[in-house]
Design an enzyme around this catalytic site. Structure first.
Site, PDB file in Angstrom:
ATOM      1  CB  CYS A  45      37.715  35.346  31.056  1.00  0.00           C
ATOM      2  SG  CYS A  45      39.192  35.391  30.028  1.00  0.00           S
TER       3      CYS A  45
HETATM    4  C1  BEZ Z   1      42.344  35.662  32.750  1.00  0.00           C
HETATM    5  O1  BEZ Z   1      41.203  35.770  32.353  1.00  0.00           O
HETATM    6  O2  BEZ Z   1      42.662  36.039  33.871  1.00  0.00           O
HETATM    7  C2  BEZ Z   1      43.418  35.049  31.881  1.00  0.00           C
HETATM    8  C3  BEZ Z   1      43.075  34.226  30.817  1.00  0.00           C
HETATM    9  C4  BEZ Z   1      44.063  33.659  30.040  1.00  0.00           C
HETATM   10  C5  BEZ Z   1      45.402  33.921  30.304  1.00  0.00           C
HETATM   11  C6  BEZ Z   1      45.731  34.789  31.352  1.00  0.00           C
HETATM   12  C7  BEZ Z   1      44.737  35.349  32.132  1.00  0.00           C
END
Ligand code: BEZ
Length: 211
Positions: A45
């Site tokens: 994210c």
């Molecule tokens: C990420 O942004 O890496 C992520 C967010 C929520 C769950 C798994 C990965």
């Protein structure tokens, strides 16, 4: 039932990092992209939100407003934006909706419990100036989106809204396009003065009309 292409994008009121908004009013006459991410302070994210900030000028050029969302609070988004700045070199230049009550996430069916129990997946909604949903994409948490592809699709949506054409496989802005089958060869001569090539009666290629 999940939202479908052609549906009116549901209106809502929400707190964002740029203040409280009413969604339709905020969109005005612009195109819009509403996208969700699973969680603040997570790796994929962080890279995605930095990339959207980097591409803001591209969205502006296309008269398109972008807005993000997760089930975190606005306060959390604000704190996290410091990390985005530090690691991605990008200042957050578009609003993020804080949706701890899941009100907007539920309205747009962004929580897919069999994938992520209580967090939003990576949803994208492209909304036209008529407030109708023109495109949806859903990615899982583990796969970061390609925002160049989202801009490519936006270019296609905006072009095909204006001209009687569709865009072929792997099309990019500036590439040849397909004349709508409903247009006769006779009418196509006037509508597409740059000319066209008939590969099949249903497959007629012409240079992009607005280039
Ligand atoms: C990420 O942004 O890496 C992520 C967010 C929520 C769950 C798994 C990965």
């Amino acid at each position: 039932m999940a939202l479908q292409l052609g549906d009116i994008a549901p209106d809502f009121e929400a707190d964002t990092t740029e203040g409280r908004i009413r969604f339709h009013e905020w969109l005005g006459d612009s195109w819009g992209i509403l996208f969700s991410h699973p969680k603040d302070f997570t790796p994929v994210c962080t890279t995605e939100l930095g990339e959207v900030a980097r591409l803001k000028g591209e969205f502006d050029r296309r008269n398109t407003k972008v807005i993000g969302l997760s089930v975190d609070s606005v306060e959390s988004h604000r704190e996290w934006s410091e990390d985005i700045k530090e690691t991605q070199g990008q200042t957050l230049n578009y609003p993020l909706i804080g949706d701890p009550s899941h009100a907007v996430a539920d309205l747009y069916d962004m929580i897919h419990p069999n994938a992520l129990e209580t967090l939003t997946v990576r949803s994208v909604f492209i909304i036209g100036p008529d407030k109708k949903i023109k495109l949806t994409i859903t990615y899982p948490a583990s796969t970061g989106r390609n925002f160049d592809e989202i801009i490519r699709a936006l270019d296609s949506l905006q072009l095909t809204a204006k001209y009687s054409v569709s865009t072929p496989v792997n099309w990019n802005d500036g590439g040849d396009v397909i004349i709508a089958p409903a247009i006769s060869d006779e009418d196509a001569k006037t509508a597409f003065p740059k000319g066209f090539t008939v590969l099949k009666p249903y497959l007629r290629m012409t240079p992009q009309p607005n280039k």
